[in-house]
Design a protein around this motif. Structure first.
Motif, PDB file in Angstrom:
ATOM      1  N   VAL A  26       9.460  -1.351  13.913  1.00 58.79           N
ATOM      2  CA  VAL A  26      10.516  -1.221  12.906  1.00 58.79           C
ATOM      3  C   VAL A  26       9.905  -1.140  11.517  1.00 58.79           C
ATOM      4  O   VAL A  26      10.316  -0.329  10.681  1.00 58.79           O
ATOM      5  N   SER A  27       8.911  -1.984  11.248  1.00 63.25           N
ATOM      6  CA  SER A  27       8.244  -1.954   9.945  1.00 63.25           C
ATOM      7  C   SER A  27       7.505  -0.637   9.732  1.00 63.25           C
ATOM      8  O   SER A  27       7.486  -0.096   8.615  1.00 63.25           O
ATOM      9  N   VAL A  28       6.901  -0.128  10.785  1.00 64.87           N
ATOM     10  CA  VAL A  28       6.183   1.152  10.688  1.00 64.87           C
ATOM     11  C   VAL A  28       7.154   2.277  10.354  1.00 64.87           C
ATOM     12  O   VAL A  28       6.893   3.111   9.462  1.00 64.87           O
ATOM     13  N   ILE A  29       8.290   2.327  11.048  1.00 59.87           N
ATOM     14  CA  ILE A  29       9.289   3.361  10.785  1.00 59.87           C
ATOM     15  C   ILE A  29       9.844   3.223   9.372  1.00 59.87           C
ATOM     16  O   ILE A  29      10.037   4.213   8.658  1.00 59.87           O
ATOM     17  N   ALA A  30      10.096   1.975   8.942  1.00 61.24           N
ATOM     18  CA  ALA A  30      10.632   1.747   7.601  1.00 61.24           C
ATOM     19  C   ALA A  30       9.668   2.249   6.529  1.00 61.24           C
ATOM     20  O   ALA A  30      10.088   2.839   5.526  1.00 61.24           O
ATOM     21  N   ASN A  31       8.376   2.033   6.731  1.00 64.22           N
ATOM     22  CA  ASN A  31       7.393   2.536   5.760  1.00 64.22           C
ATOM     23  C   ASN A  31       7.370   4.063   5.747  1.00 64.22           C
ATOM     24  O   ASN A  31       7.165   4.675   4.684  1.00 64.22           O
ATOM     25  N   ALA A  32       7.581   4.673   6.893  1.00 65.68           N
ATOM     26  CA  ALA A  32       7.662   6.129   6.939  1.00 65.68           C
ATOM     27  C   ALA A  32       8.872   6.624   6.149  1.00 65.68           C
ATOM     28  O   ALA A  32       8.798   7.647   5.452  1.00 65.68           O
ATOM     29  N   VAL A  68       0.834  -1.207   0.000  1.00 69.89           N
ATOM     30  CA  VAL A  68       0.000   0.000   0.000  1.00 69.89           C
ATOM     31  C   VAL A  68       0.868   1.256   0.000  1.00 69.89           C
ATOM     32  O   VAL A  68       0.652   2.184  -0.800  1.00 69.89           O
ATOM     33  N   VAL A  69       1.860   1.298   0.887  1.00 71.37           N
ATOM     34  CA  VAL A  69       2.703   2.495   1.002  1.00 71.37           C
ATOM     35  C   VAL A  69       3.490   2.729  -0.288  1.00 71.37           C
ATOM     36  O   VAL A  69       3.510   3.848  -0.835  1.00 71.37           O
ATOM     37  N   PHE A  70       4.129   1.686  -0.795  1.00 74.26           N
ATOM     38  CA  PHE A  70       4.926   1.828  -2.009  1.00 74.26           C
ATOM     39  C   PHE A  70       4.023   2.151  -3.201  1.00 74.26           C
ATOM     40  O   PHE A  70       4.339   3.024  -4.016  1.00 74.26           O
ATOM     41  N   GLY A  71       2.908   1.435  -3.302  1.00 77.53           N
ATOM     42  CA  GLY A  71       2.005   1.639  -4.429  1.00 77.53           C
ATOM     43  C   GLY A  71       1.392   3.025  -4.452  1.00 77.53           C
ATOM     44  O   GLY A  71       1.382   3.695  -5.490  1.00 77.53           O
ATOM     45  N   VAL A  72       0.875   3.468  -3.308  1.00 77.06           N
ATOM     46  CA  VAL A  72       0.254   4.792  -3.242  1.00 77.06           C
ATOM     47  C   VAL A  72       1.292   5.885  -3.497  1.00 77.06           C
ATOM     48  O   VAL A  72       1.031   6.856  -4.227  1.00 77.06           O
ATOM     49  N   LEU A  89      16.145   1.922  -0.547  1.00 73.66           N
ATOM     50  CA  LEU A  89      16.751   0.588  -0.486  1.00 73.66           C
ATOM     51  C   LEU A  89      17.064   0.176   0.947  1.00 73.66           C
ATOM     52  O   LEU A  89      17.027  -1.014   1.269  1.00 73.66           O
ATOM     53  N   ALA A  90      17.365   1.154   1.798  1.00 70.07           N
ATOM     54  CA  ALA A  90      17.620   0.832   3.202  1.00 70.07           C
ATOM     55  C   ALA A  90      16.337   0.449   3.929  1.00 70.07           C
ATOM     56  O   ALA A  90      16.334  -0.425   4.807  1.00 70.07           O
ATOM     57  N   ALA A  91      15.221   1.094   3.550  1.00 67.98           N
ATOM     58  CA  ALA A  91      13.960   0.879   4.260  1.00 67.98           C
ATOM     59  C   ALA A  91      13.201  -0.347   3.769  1.00 67.98           C
ATOM     60  O   ALA A  91      12.502  -0.998   4.548  1.00 67.98           O
ATOM     61  N   MET A  92      13.307  -0.667   2.486  1.00 66.24           N
ATOM     62  CA  MET A  92      12.509  -1.763   1.925  1.00 66.24           C
ATOM     63  C   MET A  92      12.660  -3.087   2.676  1.00 66.24           C
ATOM     64  O   MET A  92      11.659  -3.723   3.026  1.00 66.24           O
ATOM     65  N   PRO A  93      13.893  -3.554   2.950  1.00 62.01           N
ATOM     66  CA  PRO A  93      14.007  -4.840   3.636  1.00 62.01           C
ATOM     67  C   PRO A  93      13.408  -4.841   5.039  1.00 62.01           C
ATOM     68  O   PRO A  93      12.940  -5.874   5.517  1.00 62.01           O
ATOM     69  N   LEU A  94      13.427  -3.678   5.686  1.00 67.26           N
ATOM     70  CA  LEU A  94      12.927  -3.605   7.067  1.00 67.26           C
ATOM     71  C   LEU A  94      11.418  -3.404   7.137  1.00 67.26           C
ATOM     72  O   LEU A  94      10.824  -3.606   8.189  1.00 67.26           O
TER      73      LEU A  94
END
Length: 208
Positions: A88-94, A18-22, A146-151
């Protein structure tokens, strides 16, 4: 992501999609409305769009790495290699959203920001906006992404003092940025050569 994860019960993947797509669609729609020529420049992308063999190779590595950054977290989720706290996932999406905001600022400042290494007639040397602080802000945004995607999509869990598997970052995640940095450096060299030529300058060769 859901196939290597082996499940649809994977909120981190849904959040990333959702985050990446939007973010990507919002960026594309805005410039389709306000600067279609820029979108056309950005759409000419990938190994086949490049003229130099080295750039074709770098693009192939980027594609391979991008797929890896999507698939590895899914396998991590499936096999529980490195559970992390959900925050961690929430921060990475931010951070992913932040990277797209940086892409937006770059594209607003530089309507000639093509996906390929090229120089067009009448193209100015941009020194405003993000370019006032860093020579290649698009690559800075790419490193953030690239740093955030894996997390953003690794396995989450609820942890307690009695938990046998404490939260930790994925062992492969810290390598994402160092592995990408040399490719981005090699990618920007021709662009820097173009800019230097326009200014009548020469780049250092690293030789004494």
């Amino acid at each position: 992501m859901f196939i290597p994860a082996g499940t649809l019960d994977y909120w981190q993947a849904w959040a990333f999609v959702v985050v990446f797509g939007v973010s990507s669609q919002a960026l594309g729609i805005y410039f389709l409305v306000h600067d279609r020529a820029l979108v056309e420049r950005r759409m000419n992308i990938g190994p086949t769009a490049e003229q130099r063999p080295a750039q074709k190779f770098i693009w192939a590595l980027f594609i391979f790495g991008f797929v890896g950054f999507v698939v590895l977290p899914a396998f991590d989720h499936r096999f529980g290699w490195s559970p992390v706290a959900p925050v961690v996932s929430v921060i990475a999406n931010a951070v992913i959203v932040l990277s797209f905001l940086l892409f937006f600022a770059v594209m607003k400042s530089n309507p000639y920001a093509a996906s390929t290494i090229q120089m067009e007639e009448g193209q100015p040397v941009v020194s405003t906006g993000p370019y006032a602080y860093v020579r290649h802000p698009m690559y800075s945004g790419a490193l953030l992404l690239l740093a955030a995607m894996p997390l953003s999509s690794v396995r989450g869990g609820v942890f307690s003092s009695s938990c046998r598997t404490p939260p930790r970052l994925p062992i492969w995640s810290p390598a994402s940025v160092p592995a990408s940095a040399p490719m981005l450096t090699a990618r920007q060299r021709p662009s820097a050569e173009h800019t230097a030529a326009r200014l009548g300058l020469s780049l250092p060769t690293g030789k004494a």
